[in-house]
Design a protein around this motif. Sequence first.
Motif, PDB file in Angstrom:
ATOM      1  N   SER A   1       0.805  -1.223   0.000  1.00  0.00           N
ATOM      2  CA  SER A   1       0.000   0.000   0.000  1.00  0.00           C
ATOM      3  C   SER A   1       0.840   1.276   0.000  1.00  0.00           C
TER       4      SER A   1
ATOM      5  N   TYR B   1      -6.258   0.058  -2.442  1.00  0.00           N
ATOM      6  CA  TYR B   1      -5.987   0.937  -1.288  1.00  0.00           C
ATOM      7  C   TYR B   1      -5.109   2.106  -1.733  1.00  0.00           C
ATOM      8  N   MET B   2      -5.642   2.943  -2.600  1.00  0.00           N
ATOM      9  CA  MET B   2      -4.870   4.060  -3.140  1.00  0.00           C
ATOM     10  C   MET B   2      -5.116   5.370  -2.387  1.00  0.00           C
ATOM     11  N   SER B   3      -5.984   5.344  -1.386  1.00  0.00           N
ATOM     12  CA  SER B   3      -6.299   6.565  -0.646  1.00  0.00           C
ATOM     13  C   SER B   3      -5.276   6.807   0.472  1.00  0.00           C
TER      14      SER B   3
ATOM     15  N   TYR C   1       3.232   3.269  -7.996  1.00  0.00           N
ATOM     16  CA  TYR C   1       3.326   2.503  -6.755  1.00  0.00           C
ATOM     17  C   TYR C   1       1.993   2.447  -6.016  1.00  0.00           C
ATOM     18  N   GLY C   2       1.859   1.432  -5.171  1.00  0.00           N
ATOM     19  CA  GLY C   2       0.664   1.260  -4.364  1.00  0.00           C
ATOM     20  C   GLY C   2      -0.034  -0.046  -4.707  1.00  0.00           C
TER      21      GLY C   2
ATOM     22  N   THR D   1       2.063  -6.867  -9.900  1.00  0.00           N
ATOM     23  CA  THR D   1       2.058  -7.092  -8.458  1.00  0.00           C
ATOM     24  C   THR D   1       2.473  -8.531  -8.129  1.00  0.00           C
TER      25      THR D   1
ATOM     26  N   TYR E   1       1.098  -0.920  -9.099  1.00  0.00           N
ATOM     27  CA  TYR E   1      -0.164  -1.017  -8.359  1.00  0.00           C
ATOM     28  C   TYR E   1      -1.166  -2.040  -8.873  1.00  0.00           C
ATOM     29  N   THR E   2      -0.974  -2.602 -10.050  1.00  0.00           N
ATOM     30  CA  THR E   2      -1.933  -3.582 -10.573  1.00  0.00           C
ATOM     31  C   THR E   2      -1.239  -4.868 -11.019  1.00  0.00           C
TER      32      THR E   2
ATOM     33  N   ASN F   1      -3.625   4.501   3.676  1.00  0.00           N
ATOM     34  CA  ASN F   1      -2.294   3.907   3.596  1.00  0.00           C
ATOM     35  C   ASN F   1      -1.169   4.766   4.162  1.00  0.00           C
TER      36      ASN F   1
ATOM     37  N   ASP G   1      -4.011  -1.256  -6.067  1.00  0.00           N
ATOM     38  CA  ASP G   1      -5.188  -0.607  -6.651  1.00  0.00           C
ATOM     39  C   ASP G   1      -6.395  -0.512  -5.722  1.00  0.00           C
TER      40      ASP G   1
ATOM     41  N   LEU H   1       2.637   4.242  -1.281  1.00  0.00           N
ATOM     42  CA  LEU H   1       2.574   4.987  -2.548  1.00  0.00           C
ATOM     43  C   LEU H   1       3.908   5.603  -2.933  1.00  0.00           C
TER      44      LEU H   1
END
Length: 281
Positions: free
Chosen positions: A129, A249-251, A244-245, A216, A211-212, A255, A247, A131
């Motif tokens: 998570s 939990y991108m908020s 990065y991150g 991943t 992120y996807t 995170n 998908d 970013l």
Amino acid sequence: MENIINYFGSIPTLHRTIILVGGIAFFWILESVAPLFDFKYKKTKHAGLNIFFTLTTILVNFPLAFILVKSSDWAVASDFGIINWLPEMPIWAYALLGLMLLDLIGAYFIHWLEHQVKWMWMFHLIHHSDLNVDTTSANRHHPGESVFRFIFTTIAVVITGAPMWMVFMYQSISVVLSQFNHANISLPKSVNNILSYFIVTPNMHHVHHHYTQPYTDSNYGNIFAIWDRVFGTFRNLEKSQLIYGIDTYMSPEENEHIGPLLKIPFGAYREPENEKFKTKQ
């Protein structure tokens, strides 16, 4: 080689601490001088969050360390484990094979498993998570994940038959390589192309933090790059395409704060666009 064995056989706790802290400090400075990405973040605040999880990992591992020692002592005394069943070989070959087996079982395999089993993934995605991946991200693991990573390290020690000097050597190399391959730096392409056949480089591991999927679920290695190539989990992705991150939990509200991150494994599972666990339970 004997001097190295003797050193790691009785490595002081202070020296192990210096390796951990010194590695973070070195790569922290290096990525400040020549960063891969110019992150628009408060570097110290970001580090503070990830160092919190570093401390929880230490708190989990410290009281369990005697299990690792007892497991290693038993394997050696019982002549149990792969490296103890093989014909006599030079000590350097013995050490290299042992380190590779520890890395395979204690790092690559458990990491791959965390991406295949839903409840394990719920703990592991705290690591994904982040970013803004940098050297401090190496230690960003939920305390629950630290427990089952410790279990698999112990299993690796027994299956390998590793003596404690080899275990301490493995852990020291693992810490530094993890900090290196998470660092916000990029190697020259020619250097990376050579190194990435032997060890996991930042260029290689950063792909894992895209992120996807399917990125991943690739490049699981920590020390030796061979395992991803052997098991077909190696992938490339250009820097310009990296995000990065994770998908689901991108908020930043979820995170970038300790409380929400600790609660993620116990919340509802969020299905990514390609339905990661639709048929895997």
